[in-house]
Enzyme design. Structure first.
Site, PDB file in Angstrom:
ATOM      1  CB  ALA A 136      -0.969   0.004   1.176  1.00 43.70           C
ATOM      2  CG  HIS A 165       2.419   6.091   1.887  1.00 44.95           C
ATOM      3  ND1 HIS A 165       3.610   6.546   2.416  1.00 44.95           N
ATOM      4  CD2 HIS A 165       1.894   5.271   2.836  1.00 44.95           C
ATOM      5  CE1 HIS A 165       3.787   6.056   3.620  1.00 44.95           C
ATOM      6  NE2 HIS A 165       2.773   5.261   3.908  1.00 44.95           N
ATOM      7  CB  VAL A 180       6.985  11.614   3.528  1.00 49.66           C
ATOM      8  CG1 VAL A 180       6.295  12.384   2.415  1.00 49.66           C
ATOM      9  CG2 VAL A 180       8.424  11.290   3.142  1.00 49.66           C
ATOM     10  N   GLY A 228       5.860   8.188   1.465  1.00 47.89           N
ATOM     11  CA  GLY A 228       6.771   7.856   2.576  1.00 47.89           C
ATOM     12  C   GLY A 228       7.655   6.675   2.195  1.00 47.89           C
ATOM     13  CG  HIS A 229       5.857   2.814   1.724  1.00 50.75           C
ATOM     14  ND1 HIS A 229       4.510   3.013   1.639  1.00 50.75           N
ATOM     15  CD2 HIS A 229       6.053   2.068   2.829  1.00 50.75           C
ATOM     16  CE1 HIS A 229       3.901   2.411   2.644  1.00 50.75           C
ATOM     17  NE2 HIS A 229       4.819   1.831   3.390  1.00 50.75           N
ATOM     18  CB  SER A 266      -0.616   1.863   4.512  1.00 52.69           C
ATOM     19  OG  SER A 266       0.698   1.887   4.001  1.00 52.69           O
ATOM     20  CE  LYS A 311       2.965   7.447  10.523  1.00 51.39           C
ATOM     21  NZ  LYS A 311       2.689   6.054  10.539  1.00 51.39           N
TER      22      LYS A 311
HETATM   23  P1  AMP Z   1       4.877  -0.040   6.514  1.00 54.37           P
HETATM   24  O1  AMP Z   1       4.542  -0.429   5.123  1.00 54.37           O
HETATM   25  O2  AMP Z   1       3.832   0.804   7.175  1.00 54.37           O
HETATM   26  O3  AMP Z   1       5.339  -1.197   7.350  1.00 54.37           O
HETATM   27  O4  AMP Z   1       6.136   0.918   6.409  1.00 54.37           O
HETATM   28  C1  AMP Z   1       7.309   0.506   5.744  1.00 54.37           C
HETATM   29  C2  AMP Z   1       8.398   1.516   6.043  1.00 54.37           C
HETATM   30  O5  AMP Z   1       7.983   2.800   5.586  1.00 54.37           O
HETATM   31  C3  AMP Z   1       8.683   1.656   7.549  1.00 54.37           C
HETATM   32  O6  AMP Z   1      10.072   1.751   7.750  1.00 54.37           O
HETATM   33  C4  AMP Z   1       7.966   2.919   7.895  1.00 54.37           C
HETATM   34  O7  AMP Z   1       8.539   3.593   9.008  1.00 54.37           O
HETATM   35  C5  AMP Z   1       8.153   3.727   6.622  1.00 54.37           C
HETATM   36  N1  AMP Z   1       7.152   4.800   6.553  1.00 54.37           N
HETATM   37  C6  AMP Z   1       5.806   4.682   6.743  1.00 54.37           C
HETATM   38  N2  AMP Z   1       5.215   5.888   6.661  1.00 54.37           N
HETATM   39  C7  AMP Z   1       6.199   6.793   6.413  1.00 54.37           C
HETATM   40  C8  AMP Z   1       6.238   8.206   6.218  1.00 54.37           C
HETATM   41  N3  AMP Z   1       5.125   8.946   6.271  1.00 54.37           N
HETATM   42  N4  AMP Z   1       7.434   8.787   6.004  1.00 54.37           N
HETATM   43  C9  AMP Z   1       8.574   8.049   5.941  1.00 54.37           C
HETATM   44  N5  AMP Z   1       8.608   6.709   6.112  1.00 54.37           N
HETATM   45  C10 AMP Z   1       7.436   6.090   6.339  1.00 54.37           C
END
Ligand code: AMP
Length: 300
Positions: free
Chosen positions: A43, A45, A188, A47-48, A198, A161
């Site tokens: 999912a 975005h 981000v 940030g990823h 997500s 985050k």
């Molecule tokens: P997730 O898919 O939520 O497990 O996140 C995967 C990676 O993306 C993790 O290291 C999160 O900390 C990072 N992440 C999620 N949201 C953000 C964001 N808004 N800004 C920067 N990194 C993010």
């Protein structure tokens, strides 16, 4: 910086396939190859994408994993409804020219249904979010350790985050001597300050507006710290006042802690982590800021 030795994005769903693909990519680049891993639950975005772009800047080969890890969701959490837009994610990863995508099934990662071995960071993993999500960080540390063993990265990229996750993984890498470096990238945000997540797609328009109190509460703390308020209790109270201004937000924690130990701080000092978690409707959101040295620790 990546060279186009590897032409197109390759997606692997088996552990053996991913190991082979990583070994082959390393062979193509030679002994000095830097392989970067960005673990995600999909999912995707911005940030990823910021983590992926950071990995591309530093590494020859970039691998992204997409795995919604069932073991890190407690019963009643959002495992079933967690978004899985795989086609859309694949297109984004292609566009970013990611070299390798690892997208295993739960059966591939946990052939016995439940893990038969764990990696635990018991003290740090029980703090901050760990207090409210028992077992969560043990599951996170275990799956990340598995990904590290499968991919063998030189660098692994995570977002600030998830500050508690960063503290847990830093301790894991240090204590278990993983031969890699962690890179932590800034959060981000949307233009109004909401941290990308997500889970934001669960929010209604009204809840989206309510969710902004998390960011506002962090700013309330930042303003006090900037005005040289060193008492963590005063900052906490200011945060809680902002958070409680919205009746639809249920606060889980608003804390000022050391970013590595996650232990509460009485007095603000360099690099203090100001972190908040709250439920907006049925959606649990987290956010945080690090108070920079320029704000704290100055003469008062
Ligand atoms: P997730 O898919 O939520 O497990 O996140 C995967 C990676 O993306 C993790 O290291 C999160 O900390 C990072 N992440 C999620 N949201 C953000 C964001 N808004 N800004 C920067 N990194 C993010």
């Amino acid at each position: 910086m990546t060279m186009q030795i590897l032409s197109a994005t390759q997606t692997l769903s088996t552990i053996d396939g991913m190991r082979d693909a990583c070994a082959e990519a390393r062979r193509a680049f030679g002994a000095r190859c830097r392989l970067g891993l960005v673990p995600t639950m999909g999912a995707l975005h911005e940030g990823h994408l910021s983590l992926i772009r950071a990995a591309k800047r530093e590494c020859d080969v970039v691998a992204v994993s997409i795995f919604v890890n069932p073991t890190q969701f407690a019963p009643g959490e959002d495992f079933e409804r967690y978004p899985r837009p795989f086609e859309q994610d694949s297109a984004l990863l292609d566009a970013e020219e990611v070299d390798l995508v690892f997208a295993p099934s739960a059966e591939e990662m946990y052939p016995h249904g439940v893990p038969q071995a764990f990696v635990d960071v018991p003290e740090i993993g029980g703090r901050l979010d760990g207090q409210f999500r028992p077992g969560h960080f043990r599951a996170v540390a275990t799956v990340v350790a598995k990904l590290f063993h499968i991919v063998g990265p030189d660098l692994a990229f995570f977002g600030q985050k998830d500050a508690a996750q960063v503290a847990v993984l830093r301790a894991m890498v240090r204590e278990l001597n993983f031969p890699l470096q962690l890179r932590v990238c800034p959060t981000v945000r949307e233009s109004d300050g909401l941290a990308l997540s997500s889970r934001n797609r669960y929010l209604t328009t009204e809840q989206r507006a309510d969710a902004l109190v998390l960011w506002r509460s962090l700013n309330a703390a930042r303003i006090l710290a900037d005005a040289k308020t060193a008492d963590a209790g005063t900052l906490r109270q200011a945060m809680l006042r902002v958070l409680q201004s919205s009746p639809n937000v249920r606060v889980e924690y608003a804390d000022i802690v050391h970013p590595n130990t996650l232990l509460p701080l009485d007095h603000i000092r360099e690099g203090a982590l100001v972190a908040v978690a709250a439920h907006v409707g049925t959606t649990r959101l987290i956010d945080n800021i690090l108070l920079p040295p320029s704000i704290v620790g100055r003469e008062r």
